[in-house]
Design an enzyme around this catalytic site. Sequence first.
Site, PDB file in Angstrom:
ATOM      1  N   ASP A  43       1.191   3.562   2.346  1.00 34.62           N
ATOM      2  CA  ASP A  43       1.182   4.138   3.697  1.00 34.62           C
ATOM      3  C   ASP A  43      -0.063   5.024   3.795  1.00 34.62           C
ATOM      4  OD1 ASP A  43       2.518   4.025   6.191  1.00 34.62           O
ATOM      5  OD2 ASP A  43       3.331   6.020   5.899  1.00 34.62           O
ATOM      6  N   ASP A  67       0.852  -1.207   0.000  1.00 35.93           N
ATOM      7  CA  ASP A  67       0.000   0.000   0.000  1.00 35.93           C
ATOM      8  C   ASP A  67       0.881   1.247   0.000  1.00 35.93           C
ATOM      9  OD1 ASP A  67       0.230  -1.184   2.989  1.00 35.93           O
ATOM     10  OD2 ASP A  67       0.381   0.992   2.993  1.00 35.93           O
TER      11      ASP A  67
END
Length: 286
Positions: A210, A208
């Site tokens: 963050d 992802d």
Amino acid sequence: MGKIGIIGGSGLYKIEGITRVKEIAVDTPFGKPSGKFVLGNLEGREVVFVPRHDVGHRIPPSHINYRANIYAMKKLGVDRIISVTACGSLKEELKPLDFVVVDQFVDRTNYARDMSFFEEGIVAHIEFAHPVCAGLADLLYESAKSLNLRVHKGGTYINMEGPAFSTFAESNLYRSWGMDVIGMTNFAEAKLAREAEICYATLAAVTDYDCWHTQHASVTIEMIIQNLLKNIENAKKILYTAIKNLPEARACKCQEALEYAIVTDRKLIPLRIKKKLAPIIGKYVK
Ligand SMILES: [Zn+2]
């Protein structure tokens, strides 16, 4: 010829294809490792596998016994460790499902964890300018590329304490520092592996962005889990390829990291420390 150690991160609790499997519990002077070690053969090589959070993911990053894990690997005859780890991306171009073969670390832990084998009674200062083994890292990169996976050569991994993820301000601060990926575990392992003269390299799989990437703020936990599963499938393929192509002998400096590092007068090193650290320092301190 040493064995090849594999430390599995989030999602990697088992490696299919390991044959002649033996599961063993190892005790160390630093306490208990994350779990049982799986010994066996993979692609014709002897491997030792341990999931750093244990099977079932029960140990949080701050409570992993990093010293016991690396000490046990050393005791079992491991001379190279491949770390597989999930990470968050701090840069647009490092997309979810990409791999980053990390080459630098920045430590942002609060020292809740122990990161050295050298405590009172013996002092050693290892060189750590280049914290991963370049040869092993190159092999991981080339292996991923040969499989047509998206992979980035080099990158700085910022090791936060966790277990909560970053705040928006922290995430942007790390971006302003030029950090590439963020995780909670690999820094201590890299440091301890170097002290133990074991080659260490990190294969970081991006799950992802963050929390800094506002367009991706709506990413759901479900999507992250899906990415994690895809990453693990690809990471296993990279592992198989890398292990198949790993040279039998080491040609790097990792194997002599302690040669000039121990500064304590040998006569003053207590016998109990010599015994405790025998697998690590036995080559230099009798
Ligand atoms: Zn090395």
